[in-house]
Structures are given as structure tokens and as C-alpha cells.
Scaffold this motif. Structure first.
Motif, PDB file in Angstrom:
ATOM      1  N   ASP A 102      51.050  46.677  46.728  1.00 30.57           N
ATOM      2  CA  ASP A 102      51.989  45.613  47.081  1.00 30.57           C
ATOM      3  C   ASP A 102      53.383  46.180  47.334  1.00 30.57           C
ATOM      4  O   ASP A 102      54.251  46.165  46.461  1.00 30.57           O
ATOM      5  N   ARG A 160      56.643  31.829  44.194  1.00 27.41           N
ATOM      6  CA  ARG A 160      56.479  32.807  45.269  1.00 27.41           C
ATOM      7  C   ARG A 160      57.321  32.478  46.489  1.00 27.41           C
ATOM      8  O   ARG A 160      57.247  33.199  47.484  1.00 27.41           O
ATOM      9  N   HIS A 200      49.384  34.701  52.726  1.00 33.01           N
ATOM     10  CA  HIS A 200      48.030  34.462  52.245  1.00 33.01           C
ATOM     11  C   HIS A 200      47.486  33.359  53.147  1.00 33.01           C
ATOM     12  O   HIS A 200      48.063  32.263  53.165  1.00 33.01           O
ATOM     13  N   ASP A 278      42.127  37.719  48.326  1.00 32.78           N
ATOM     14  CA  ASP A 278      43.084  37.940  47.253  1.00 32.78           C
ATOM     15  C   ASP A 278      42.270  38.269  45.991  1.00 32.78           C
ATOM     16  O   ASP A 278      41.038  38.170  45.960  1.00 32.78           O
TER      17      ASP A 278
HETATM   18  C1  NOJ Z   1      47.522  38.696  43.942  1.00 32.33           C
HETATM   19  C2  NOJ Z   1      48.581  38.260  44.922  1.00 32.33           C
HETATM   20  O1  NOJ Z   1      48.416  36.896  45.229  1.00 32.33           O
HETATM   21  C3  NOJ Z   1      48.572  39.061  46.201  1.00 32.33           C
HETATM   22  O2  NOJ Z   1      49.680  38.674  46.973  1.00 32.33           O
HETATM   23  C4  NOJ Z   1      48.577  40.522  45.906  1.00 32.33           C
HETATM   24  O3  NOJ Z   1      48.639  41.264  47.095  1.00 32.33           O
HETATM   25  C5  NOJ Z   1      47.324  40.847  45.119  1.00 32.33           C
HETATM   26  N1  NOJ Z   1      47.354  40.130  43.855  1.00 32.33           N
HETATM   27  C6  NOJ Z   1      47.179  42.346  44.863  1.00 32.33           C
HETATM   28  O4  NOJ Z   1      48.099  42.767  43.949  1.00 32.33           O
END
Ligand code: NOJ
Length: 735
Positions: A102, A160, A200, A278
């Protein structure tokens, strides 16, 4: 009405056709067993960062069995090299792993949080920042970032909201493109470019009541006109991967949603890259009440068009059986595997699996001085001056300041949430350190005053003493970094703890001294009280590793603030959702009588926000005049040119974000009262004027009316301003 052709149909099958890797992927796949193909669709976490619930997995064993295609949460040359070695040297076919991470607003050199980056409205700078993030991340073995998050977000309760570009479709789409270009560069086979991931998909920002992962239910007009366009923009500039959203969309969880992945993403948009879920999202289809069990969930996900399984173990455990039982066509697995292998070829991993594992490069790239300097400039560019009474800012180097507040010396929260591999233990520059660049220590009287959270007021007296000793008071306050981000929604969007009480106490103690409130927070806050207490308010979001320097540059006028809000700041929580491009309703309030009965208003607060979208002050002033249109009427194949003269009428040179808005007055479905359709960031010396022009084509006026994409003739209002808060005065017709 012109029905436009936004839904172009493209071939569904993933194909390496047209790429130099076609034959290579095919011949490799000819050698692969079904299990090995399934292995490519599996991703596990190395656990170096924690970004989801703990799931135990025997990573090394699975890698050696060829049962894993990608890893997340692993970085550094040493760490990735070791895992890559297992994949390349200890598996039958030696297929390299893909390392994802990330990298959201920087990798080690952390830039302001993404909502802050959006406040710069500076596409070049955003692209440059993500280029730097890619340079650093790739030097530590990362091939792929799970970014950008391009979810439109209109609810500040949602944690978020900090991670996206705010509330607007046009701004969000432009920013999505800038991120993708920055991460992926112009050639993925270079060792300093990484795969981007639009996430997402889709609707995650519309979670009911701002509660993370909550239900999303919306009309297809809203889905297509608001939530889909930034994803389409990412596809248009060649984003290589997509991530599914955790939420359901109109009753069907995104990770099992054929309509969004097969019909829209693949068939309409022609997306050729691969889709990752995800974190544990396949298994969550069971909790959603959409799948009977994890095996059923696995079947639904692959049928919906999902290629890679992040952390569910679902593909590893069930896909083979599903094929053998005739429930899943093996072609779906071939398709997924092919797309993932293609990405690995594009990155050059088959030529050299260790191409991102160069120790020398790792040493040279991380925290490079020019990266830190870029982060400093970006922090300044992202700061938004919300209020500045009686020229409380900029500060004067001859004055003594009281520096008060829990975030004044903070080096941990300043990085914000999702700070990747950023160092929260001291690498960052605090606001205090930034101010030390401008003032000697004898002119800074520091007092923490209170914590971010909690009831303790024992530091108030010392803070009051500090304020009494100084010419001006600078209070650095806000949220903890983990009060926004994933699973960090709030039902209260005021400053937490006793911070507002501290401002009140200082205001009372020094009624005639200027109070400057410097904010760090991951969402729009309810600042109604603070607005009445502080003379100036500077929103710095969480400004990142060099944040203290950048913020001080703004406070002392070395950088004249130019940030504009990418999201509306409400007067109160009760107004949510509130955003600038709402619909008019059948009973809008008359501007001259906002209290008239039976109108769409509240009885206790105005409909207007505290600070509107597009708002942001400068130390100088800009005047807008002489708006001209190239014609009063344009045809379907014409272009309208709209121009305005912007003049810097104040005492400082500065940047201004010039914004173009339209209003489609009548539509086959109702249209928003204002829509941003263009912006330009310009620089004007004091006294200087510039003519700023925008071109608008009928295609820019297109929308989805629940049946088709249409461009409808009729009357449109138009304005070019420095904020979304204005009344239209000009119009044109589309014939
Ligand atoms: C959950 C998060 O919603 C997503 O944005 C992230 O990329 C993944 N975890 C991996 O860390």
C-alpha cells in the motif's frame, strides 16, 4: 437527444495479443498444471505491515509448492530477494512472485495524505509525488502499489475519505489519471515503475452512515455519473490492475458482482489488466449472506471476473475441486492466470526476477534529499487557508509566538494514516522544527496544553502563560492519525478531547491577540466553534515527512497558500451528506428568504456549508472579470471557449486555482446545481492579470440518464470562479 457511445464493447477474453509477450505467456501456460495456474491467483501477506485481520499462512511452504503468485506487506531488497529466490529457484517452473504494497501517499518519504494532495489541485505535482513514491518503493523490491484509491467520498464520518480525492467527479478523475501516470510511468519494464491499482471497485465511499464496509445502495444514474468515472479515467490512462470493494452494491457484494466486473469493466471499458480482491473479500461473501460457504464464494468470485485472491485462501483451497466438479470452467482460471502472468512479463520479471532488488539503488533512493524537498513543497501546496481575519497570517519573523497544542511537536501523527513504510519514530519534521527555521528559540514559547484525546486540562495554565508572553498564538491541533483511514469512522467530527476548550481558554485569556489554528486531520471537521474563536485557520491535513517545513513556509509567507478544498466542510454533522453539486429539489429555498415555509431546508441551521468545495484563501486577493463565451449557442460538433480575466489585486505574488462550473438547467433526469468541468492553476505576480480560457465540448456535458449516455440540447449556465460558492450570471445553449 444524442445518445452517445460511451459504452464501447471490447473483447472479453484477456489476451496478451498485441503485446510482445503473447507467445511467451502461451508457451509458459502450456507447461503449467491446473494447480500451478491456480497458484498464480493466490496472494498472501508477509506480515511486515498489518493491513487486515490476522490470517495464518505457511508462506514459504506455499511459495515452494508454486501455490502463491503474489505477496503483500513485504518490502526491502533483502526481504523480497529471499522470497523471490524461493519462487524462482525452488519451484518447478520458477515463476517470479509479484510484491504488492500500500504505497498510498509515499513509500518512505511520506507526502500529505491523499485528501490533502487533492487540495493542491496540482496534477503535475501529484504525478511527481507518485513518481517519487514509485522510485522509492521499487528500490525496495515493490512491483505493485494498491493505489490510487479513487473512491468518491461525500461523508466525512467515513475514515477513508482521507485516502481519496474528495467529493468531486471531475477533480477525482483528473487526479486518478495523475496518480496512475506517476506510478506506472511510461514503461513498465523499467525498474523504477510499478503497477498501479484502481480501488475499490465500486461505491466504497458511499457506505451508509459513513460506517466502513457498510451497505451501498444507489441508483444506476448516481453509480455511473458519480462513482464510476474516476475508475474509467484510470482505465483510460492504462491502469494495470483493479481491486474489488468490500461493500455490496445494490444487494450484490462487489467481489461477486458480475455486472461491475464483467459487464462494465471488461465489456464496456475494455480493461485488460487483472483484478485482485480486497483483503479476505472472497470469504466475506459468506458473511454478506451472498454465498453459502467459502467454496461457493470462490465460485461466485471467479465467475464475477475476479482474478486474484488476497488473503482468503479460497482459490487455493477450492478452485481445483470446483473445476473437477464441473462448477467452474477451467477457462476462467486460464484467463485469470494469463492476465497475472502478463503483468509479470510487462514488469520484466521473467527477464530478471531480481530487477527490483538492487542494494545500491535501495541505499541511494530512499529518503533522497530531493524527495524530501519535494515533499516539503507539496506540503505547502496542499495547505488550505480557510480563514484569515485582519491579516493574522503570514507571521512576522520579528514577533514572538506562543506555539501551543498536542500536534505542535508531533512527529508521529504528522505522517497521517496509510503511511506505508514511513518512519513514525522521528524521521518527520514537526511544525515546531519548521518554525525554528524562521524564528530563534527565544521567540518561540511552547506549551502542549492538552492531548489530542482525553479530558486532561492540567496543561491549560501553562498554555495560557505562553499565550500571554507572545505577540501571536499558533495552535496546532487535530486528530490522531488513526482516527481516519480504514475501519476508523467517527460519528463525531469535532476536534477530539479538550482541544476546543483550550482554544476557548486562550481566547478568553488573550482576547486581543491573534490566534492561528493549524489543523491536522484526515476528514472535514465540524469547525463551527473554532471558526468563531480563531482569527486564522490553516488546514494542513496530515502533511507528511517534511510537513513541518512546508507548513512553516506557509505560516511565514515563503509560500503563499493556494490550496482549495476538494471536499465540503459542513457546519454541523446533521447536514451530512453535503456537497456542492447537489440537486435543486422541487422546493429549493429562495435566496432572499431562506426561512420561507415548506422549503427544503433545516429549521436550525442554514443549508450552506461552513467552507465550500473549491474554497481556499491566499495572502493576496484575486479578482475575476470580463467572462466571455465564444458564442451563445454551440452545435453538437462545436467547441465553446470560455475566457475570464483574473487579476492579482493584493500585495503578494501567488497561485490561484481557476475553476469552471456549469449547470445543465433541464435534463431527462435532473442535473446537479453546479458541476466542475475544468480548472487551471495559474501564477500571478502582484498587480498582474491573465486571461484564462477553457474549451468545453458537448462530450463534456454528457451524462447517464438511467437508459443510456446522452448529450442533451438545452440551456446551460456557466461561470469561472475561485470557489464553488457563487451565483451564475452567464449562459449558453447547446443545439
Ligand atoms: C484492505 C484495504 O481496504 C485495501 O485498500 C488495501 O489495499 C488492502 N487492505 C491491502 O493492504
Amino acid at each position: 437527444m444524442l445518445v452517445s457511445a460511451s459504452c464501447t464493447t471490447n473483447n472479453k477474453a484477456p489476451s496478451s495479443e498485441g503485446t510482445p509477450y503473447n507467445a511467451k505467456v502461451d508457451s509458459l501456460m502450456n507447461l503449467m498444471t491446473l494447480q500451478e495456474k491456480i497458484g498464480q491467483t493466490v496472494m498472501y501477506s508477509g506480515g511486515w505491515s498489518v493491513t487486515g485481520p490476522t490470517v495464518s499462512s505457511n508462506n514459504k511452504k506455499f511459495i515452494k509448492e508454486g501455490a502463491v503468485g503474489a505477496m503483500l506487506n513485504v518490502y526491502s531488497v533483502k526481504g523480497t530477494r529471499e522470497l523471490q529466490r524461493l519462487a524462482v529457484e525452488e519451484t518447478r517452473l520458477g515463476i517470479p512472485l509479484l510484491f504488492g504494497y500500500d504505497v498510498i501517499h509515499g513509500f518512505k518519504t511520506i507526502f500529505p495524505i491523499n485528501l490533502g494532495l487533492a487540495a493542491s489541485w496540482d496534477l503535475e505535482d501529484i504525478e511527481k509525488g507518485s513518481r517519487i513514491a514509485a522510485e522509492e518503493a521499487s528500490a525496495e523490491g515493490i512491483h505493485w502499489t494498491f493505489a490510487p484509491m479513487v473512491d468518491i467520498a461525500r461523508d466525512p464520518r467515513w475514515g477513508r475519505i482521507s485516502e481519496g480525492a474528495g467529493e468531486d467527479v471531475y477533480l477525482g478523475s483528473e487526479i486518478a489519471k495523475a496518480y496512475v501516470k506517476g506510478f506506472q510511468g511510461d514503461d513498465l519494464s523499467k525498474h523504477n515503475t510499478i503497477l498501479a491499482c484502481a480501488k475499490h471497485f465500486v461505491g466504497y465511499g458511499a457506505a451508509q452512515a459513513g460506517r466502513d464496509y457498510h451497505t451501498v445502495n444507489m441508483g444506476y444514474d448516481e453509480l455511473r455519473n458519480v462513482y464510476l468515472p474516476p475508475f474509467k479515467a484510470a482505465v483510460d490512462v492504462g491502469v494495470e490492475t483493479f481491486m474489488t470493494a468490500f461493500n455490496e452494491v445494490n444487494g450484490v457484494p462487489a467481489t461477486g458482482n458480475k455486472f461491475i466486473f464483467r459487464d462494465v469493466l471488461r465489456d464496456e471499458w475494455g480493461f485488460k489488466g487483472f483484478v485482485v480482491t480486497d483483503y479476505t473479500a472472497i470469504n466475506e461473501l459468506v458473511e454478506h449472506g451472498f454465498a453459502e460457504d467459502e467454496k461457493h464464494a470462490t465460485e461466485l468470485a471467479i465467475k464475477a471476473g475476479i482474478d486474484q485472491d488476497m488473503m482468503s485462501s479460497a482459490n487455493r483451497l477450492y478452485l481445483e475441486a470446483l473445476v473437477n466438479e464441473g462448477k467452474v470452467d477451467v477457462k476462467l482460471i486460464d484467463d485469470a492466470c494469463r492476465r497475472i502472468l502478463l503483468a509479470k512479463y510487462k514488469l520484466g520479471l521473467f527477464e530478471d526476477p531480481y530487477r527490483y532488488c538492487d542494494e545500491q539503488r535501495e541505499k541511494e533512493m530512499v529518503y533522497k534529499p530531493e524527495f524530501l524537498e519535494a515533499a516539503r513543497q507539496t506540503a505547502a501546496m496542499c495547505s488550505v487557508l480557510l480563514k484569515n481575519e485582519d491579516k493574522a497570517l503570514p507571521l512576522d519573523k520579528n514577533e514572538t509566538i506562543a506555539l501551543i497544542g498536542p500536534l505542535a511537536r508531533d512527529k508521529e501523527n504528522i505522517l497521517g494514516n496509510w503511511a506505508a513504510a514511513g518512519d513514525r519514530k522521528g524521521r518527520a519534521i514537526s511544525v515546531y522544527q519548521g518554525i525554528q527555521e524562521y524564528l530563534s528559540d527565544s521567540k518561540i514559547v511552547f506549551a502542549k496544553g492538552c492531548n489530542i484525546e482525553g479530558e486532561d486540562q492540567s496543561g491549560f495554565d501553562q498554555a495560557i502563560k505562553a499565550a500571554r508572553k507572545a505577540d501571536k498564538v499558533v495552535m496546532v491541533m487535530g486528530e490522531d492519525y488513526d482516527m481516519s483511514g480504514e475501519a476508523a469512522s467517527r460519528t463525531n467530527i469535532k476536534l477530539p478531547g479538550r482541544q476546543t476548550d483550550l482554544i476557548k481558554a486562550i481566547r478568553k485569556a488573550v482576547p486581543n491577540k491573534a490566534i492561528i489554528l493549524v489543523l491536522m486531520n484526515g476528514r472535514p471537521l465540524d469547525l463551527s466553534e473554532e471558526d468563531t474563536l480563531a482569527d486564522a485557520i490553516l488546514e494542513t491535513w496530515f502533511p507528511g515527512t517534511s510537513g513541518g517545513y512546508g507548513v512553516a513556509d506557509v505560516l511565514f509567507g515563503a509560500y503563499n497558500p493556494s490550496g482549495k478544498l476538494p471536499v465540503t466542510f459542513p457546519r454541523t454533522l446533521g447536514q451530512i451528506p453535503i456537497y456542492y453539486n447537489m440537486k435543486n429539489t422541487g422546493r429549493p429555498i429562495p435566496p432572499d428568504d431562506p426561512k420561507e415555509d415548506y422549503k427544503s431546508n433545516y429549521i436550525d441551521v442554514p443549508n450552506t456549508p461552513l467552507y465550500p468545495f473549491g474554497h481556499g484563501l491566499s495572502y493576496t486577493t484575486f479578482e475575476y472579470g470580463n467572462l466571455e463565451l465564444s458564442g451563445e449557442t454551440i452545435g453538437m460538433s462545436d467547441t465553446l471557449t470560455a475566457s475570464v480575466t483574473v487579476t492579482n489585486t493584493g500585495d503578494y505574488d501567488g497561485h490561484e486555482v481557476v475553476q469552471l462550473y456549469i449547470h445543465d438547467k433541464v435534463g431527462s433526469i435532473t442535473r446537479p446545481v453546479k458541476e466542475l468541468k475544468g480548472f487551471k492553476k495559474i501564477f500571478l505576480e502582484k498587480g498582474q492579470s491573465k486571461r484564462v480560457s477553457f474549451e468545453l465540448s458537448p462530450k463534456d456535458l454528457e451524462f447517464y440518464n438511467n437508459e443510456a449516455f446522452v448529450i442533451e440540447p438545452g440551456a446551460f449556465e456557466i461561470a469561472i470562479k475561485g470557489t464553488s460558492d457563487f451565483d451564475f450570471e452567464h449562459s449558453f445553449n447547446l443545439e
